[in-house]
Scaffold this motif. Structure first.
Motif, PDB file in Angstrom:
ATOM      1  N   LEU A 158       0.828  -1.193   0.000  1.00 30.00           N
ATOM      2  CA  LEU A 158       0.000   0.000   0.000  1.00 30.00           C
ATOM      3  C   LEU A 158       0.869   1.253   0.000  1.00 30.00           C
ATOM      4  N   ALA A 159       1.900   1.250   0.816  1.00 29.45           N
ATOM      5  CA  ALA A 159       2.794   2.418   0.868  1.00 29.45           C
ATOM      6  C   ALA A 159       3.458   2.614  -0.464  1.00 29.45           C
ATOM      7  N   LYS A 160       3.859   1.555  -1.149  1.00 28.46           N
ATOM      8  CA  LYS A 160       4.516   1.635  -2.452  1.00 28.46           C
ATOM      9  C   LYS A 160       3.534   2.169  -3.486  1.00 28.46           C
ATOM     10  N   ALA A 161       2.254   1.730  -3.425  1.00 26.03           N
ATOM     11  CA  ALA A 161       1.241   2.198  -4.381  1.00 26.03           C
ATOM     12  C   ALA A 161       0.947   3.674  -4.157  1.00 26.03           C
ATOM     13  N   ARG A 162       0.898   4.124  -2.939  1.00 28.26           N
ATOM     14  CA  ARG A 162       0.635   5.542  -2.646  1.00 28.26           C
ATOM     15  C   ARG A 162       1.816   6.405  -3.081  1.00 28.26           C
ATOM     16  N   ALA A 163       2.995   5.869  -2.929  1.00 27.84           N
ATOM     17  CA  ALA A 163       4.181   6.644  -3.310  1.00 27.84           C
ATOM     18  C   ALA A 163       4.233   6.854  -4.814  1.00 27.84           C
ATOM     19  N   SER A 164       3.670   5.944  -5.584  1.00 27.63           N
ATOM     20  CA  SER A 164       3.704   6.081  -7.049  1.00 27.63           C
ATOM     21  C   SER A 164       2.617   7.019  -7.547  1.00 27.63           C
ATOM     22  N   LEU A 165       1.756   7.484  -6.710  1.00 29.18           N
ATOM     23  CA  LEU A 165       0.702   8.416  -7.113  1.00 29.18           C
ATOM     24  C   LEU A 165       1.231   9.756  -7.386  1.00 29.18           C
TER      25      LEU A 165
END
Length: 150
Positions: A143-150
């Motif tokens: 989840l943290a990785k997906a949010r960082a790619s936003l």
């Protein structure tokens, strides 16, 4: 050589109890006394010839007469000692004790089985918690990785 018999007397206020015995402890045992009646002065050795004649005729037997009376000792009735429990009553007690022992063994076995099941459930719970924590950490990283790619 047999021990010389002495005659001992005690009273409960209603009756005098006379016994011929070789010693004070044996007299107390014949009277089924639970305390030392001689120490408290409630019993004593007697030299009354009538009492001695009656008691020595039946050594070890407790003779009874009304308290402070002068009834001839030969007329004194014996105190009837109660009989012990019957064989049937003893068998009933033994059977009940055996049954109780079986019940206790069965309970201990059941308790041991429940304790084993509880230990297995605790182990499963611990494994499930560890798996949850590992999966949760992995999901949080994703989840943290997906949010960082936003």
């Amino acid at each position: 050589m047999a021990a010389k018999l002495k005659v001992f007397v005690t009273s409960d206020g209603l009756a005098d109890y006379v016994v011929a015995a070789s010693s004070r402890p044996k007299a107390l045992a014949a009277w089924e006394a639970r305390q030392d009646l001689f120490a408290s002065g409630a019993a004593h050795e007697t030299d009354d010839p009538e009492l001695m004649k009656a008691a020595l005729a039946q050594p070890g037997e407790v003779l009874r007469r009304p308290a402070k009376s002068h009834v001839l000792p030969a007329a004194l009735p014996k105190v009837v000692k109660p009989k012990g429990p019957s064989k049937a009553a003893l068998r009933k007690v033994e059977a009940a004790e055996h049954h109780l022992a079986k019940v206790e063994v069965a309970h201990e076995a059941a308790a041991a089985a429940i304790a084993a099941e509880r230990a297995a459930l605790d182990a499963r719970e611990s494994e499930a918690l560890e798996a949850y924590q590992a999966d949760s950490r992995e999901a949080e990283r994703a989840l943290a990785k997906a949010r960082a790619s936003l």
